[in-house]
Scaffold this motif. Structure first.
Motif, PDB file in Angstrom:
ATOM      1  N   GLN A  35      -1.790   4.348  -1.003  1.00 48.35           N
ATOM      2  CA  GLN A  35      -2.554   3.141  -1.301  1.00 48.35           C
ATOM      3  C   GLN A  35      -2.519   2.842  -2.786  1.00 48.35           C
ATOM      4  O   GLN A  35      -2.500   3.753  -3.616  1.00 48.35           O
ATOM      5  CB  GLN A  35      -4.007   3.325  -0.872  1.00 48.35           C
ATOM      6  N   CYS A  36      -2.533   1.542  -3.110  1.00 44.02           N
ATOM      7  CA  CYS A  36      -2.660   1.130  -4.506  1.00 44.02           C
ATOM      8  C   CYS A  36      -3.970   1.697  -5.041  1.00 44.02           C
ATOM      9  O   CYS A  36      -4.989   1.656  -4.356  1.00 44.02           O
ATOM     10  CB  CYS A  36      -2.733  -0.385  -4.632  1.00 44.02           C
ATOM     11  N   ALA A  37      -3.936   2.180  -6.271  1.00 41.44           N
ATOM     12  CA  ALA A  37      -5.148   2.731  -6.874  1.00 41.44           C
ATOM     13  C   ALA A  37      -6.009   1.643  -7.511  1.00 41.44           C
ATOM     14  O   ALA A  37      -7.185   1.861  -7.783  1.00 41.44           O
ATOM     15  CB  ALA A  37      -4.775   3.776  -7.916  1.00 41.44           C
ATOM     16  N   GLY A  38      -5.440   0.478  -7.736  1.00 38.39           N
ATOM     17  CA  GLY A  38      -6.182  -0.613  -8.366  1.00 38.39           C
ATOM     18  C   GLY A  38      -5.979  -1.911  -7.617  1.00 38.39           C
ATOM     19  O   GLY A  38      -5.439  -1.929  -6.519  1.00 38.39           O
ATOM     20  N   ASP A  39      -6.438  -2.983  -8.228  1.00 37.92           N
ATOM     21  CA  ASP A  39      -6.317  -4.296  -7.595  1.00 37.92           C
ATOM     22  C   ASP A  39      -4.850  -4.691  -7.453  1.00 37.92           C
ATOM     23  O   ASP A  39      -4.043  -4.473  -8.343  1.00 37.92           O
ATOM     24  CB  ASP A  39      -7.044  -5.355  -8.419  1.00 37.92           C
ATOM     25  N   GLY A  44     -10.200  -6.654  -5.954  1.00 42.62           N
ATOM     26  CA  GLY A  44     -10.702  -5.985  -4.759  1.00 42.62           C
ATOM     27  C   GLY A  44      -9.703  -5.854  -3.629  1.00 42.62           C
ATOM     28  O   GLY A  44     -10.001  -5.272  -2.594  1.00 42.62           O
ATOM     29  N   GLN A  45      -8.507  -6.387  -3.797  1.00 42.40           N
ATOM     30  CA  GLN A  45      -7.478  -6.302  -2.749  1.00 42.40           C
ATOM     31  C   GLN A  45      -6.521  -5.165  -3.056  1.00 42.40           C
ATOM     32  O   GLN A  45      -6.108  -4.978  -4.187  1.00 42.40           O
ATOM     33  CB  GLN A  45      -6.695  -7.609  -2.681  1.00 42.40           C
ATOM     34  N   ARG A  46      -6.195  -4.405  -2.032  1.00 40.13           N
ATOM     35  CA  ARG A  46      -5.246  -3.299  -2.181  1.00 40.13           C
ATOM     36  C   ARG A  46      -4.276  -3.297  -1.020  1.00 40.13           C
ATOM     37  O   ARG A  46      -4.474  -3.977  -0.034  1.00 40.13           O
ATOM     38  CB  ARG A  46      -5.994  -1.976  -2.253  1.00 40.13           C
ATOM     39  N   ARG A  47      -3.239  -2.482  -1.160  1.00 42.95           N
ATOM     40  CA  ARG A  47      -2.250  -2.344  -0.096  1.00 42.95           C
ATOM     41  C   ARG A  47      -2.103  -0.874   0.266  1.00 42.95           C
ATOM     42  O   ARG A  47      -2.152  -0.004  -0.597  1.00 42.95           O
ATOM     43  CB  ARG A  47      -0.899  -2.906  -0.537  1.00 42.95           C
ATOM     44  N   GLY A  48      -1.893  -0.636   1.549  1.00 43.77           N
ATOM     45  CA  GLY A  48      -1.624   0.703   2.049  1.00 43.77           C
ATOM     46  C   GLY A  48      -0.237   0.731   2.659  1.00 43.77           C
ATOM     47  O   GLY A  48       0.079  -0.091   3.523  1.00 43.77           O
ATOM     48  N   TYR A  49       0.593   1.651   2.189  1.00 38.85           N
ATOM     49  CA  TYR A  49       1.969   1.763   2.657  1.00 38.85           C
ATOM     50  C   TYR A  49       2.085   2.925   3.639  1.00 38.85           C
ATOM     51  O   TYR A  49       1.725   4.054   3.305  1.00 38.85           O
ATOM     52  CB  TYR A  49       2.920   1.956   1.468  1.00 38.85           C
ATOM     53  N   PRO A  50       2.569   2.656   4.848  1.00 36.70           N
ATOM     54  CA  PRO A  50       2.649   3.712   5.864  1.00 36.70           C
ATOM     55  C   PRO A  50       3.665   4.789   5.497  1.00 36.70           C
ATOM     56  O   PRO A  50       4.610   4.547   4.739  1.00 36.70           O
ATOM     57  CB  PRO A  50       3.089   2.957   7.116  1.00 36.70           C
ATOM     58  N   ILE A  51       3.428   5.963   6.046  1.00 39.27           N
ATOM     59  CA  ILE A  51       4.370   7.070   5.888  1.00 39.27           C
ATOM     60  C   ILE A  51       4.883   7.393   7.280  1.00 39.27           C
ATOM     61  O   ILE A  51       4.106   7.751   8.164  1.00 39.27           O
ATOM     62  CB  ILE A  51       3.691   8.286   5.250  1.00 39.27           C
ATOM     63  N   ARG A  64      -0.307  -2.597   4.692  1.00 38.39           N
ATOM     64  CA  ARG A  64      -1.607  -3.038   5.203  1.00 38.39           C
ATOM     65  C   ARG A  64      -2.412  -3.539   4.016  1.00 38.39           C
ATOM     66  O   ARG A  64      -2.599  -2.825   3.029  1.00 38.39           O
ATOM     67  CB  ARG A  64      -2.306  -1.853   5.876  1.00 38.39           C
ATOM     68  N   VAL A  65      -2.861  -4.779   4.057  1.00 38.95           N
ATOM     69  CA  VAL A  65      -3.662  -5.355   2.990  1.00 38.95           C
ATOM     70  C   VAL A  65      -5.128  -5.183   3.376  1.00 38.95           C
ATOM     71  O   VAL A  65      -5.535  -5.490   4.498  1.00 38.95           O
ATOM     72  CB  VAL A  65      -3.326  -6.844   2.775  1.00 38.95           C
ATOM     73  N   PHE A  66      -5.935  -4.662   2.419  1.00 37.72           N
ATOM     74  CA  PHE A  66      -7.343  -4.455   2.692  1.00 37.72           C
ATOM     75  C   PHE A  66      -8.166  -4.695   1.424  1.00 37.72           C
ATOM     76  O   PHE A  66      -7.606  -4.778   0.337  1.00 37.72           O
ATOM     77  CB  PHE A  66      -7.598  -3.057   3.270  1.00 37.72           C
ATOM     78  N   THR A  67      -9.452  -4.811   1.562  1.00 40.42           N
ATOM     79  CA  THR A  67     -10.330  -5.018   0.418  1.00 40.42           C
ATOM     80  C   THR A  67     -11.254  -3.824   0.254  1.00 40.42           C
ATOM     81  O   THR A  67     -11.566  -3.131   1.211  1.00 40.42           O
ATOM     82  CB  THR A  67     -11.170  -6.302   0.572  1.00 40.42           C
ATOM     83  N   VAL A  68     -11.667  -3.614  -0.980  1.00 42.36           N
ATOM     84  CA  VAL A  68     -12.578  -2.518  -1.293  1.00 42.36           C
ATOM     85  C   VAL A  68     -13.825  -3.054  -1.955  1.00 42.36           C
ATOM     86  O   VAL A  68     -13.869  -4.130  -2.450  1.00 42.36           O
ATOM     87  CB  VAL A  68     -11.927  -1.460  -2.210  1.00 42.36           C
TER      88      VAL A  68
END
Length: 68
Positions: A35-39, A44-51, A64-68
């Motif tokens: 996951q991105c460690a920052g915006d 507040g938006q981040r991305r998660g890259y599957p493994i 995967r785009v998500f908010t924190v």
């Protein structure tokens, strides 16, 4: 869950969208992801890259785009 990625590779991997640092994370289904460690593009938006099979899939369209 921690992804099993060699240290040298982990040091050079960056988010292809924002070039930010990537950290270990967990997708909603419990799978490991990076996951991105920052915006990422917006506050507040981040991305998660599957493994998949131990290989990080660093494609923005697969993230995967998500908010924190």
């Amino acid at each position: 869950m921690t992804a099993q990625i060699d240290g040298w590779l982990r040091e050079i991997l960056r988010c292809p969208v924002c070039t930010g640092e990537l950290i270990d994370g967990t997708a909603p289904d419990g799978a490991a992801e990076l996951q991105c460690a920052g915006d990422c593009e917006q506050p507040g938006q981040r991305r998660g890259y599957p493994i998949q099979n131990g290989i990080p899939v660093m494609l923005a369209d697969e993230a995967r785009v998500f908010t924190v």
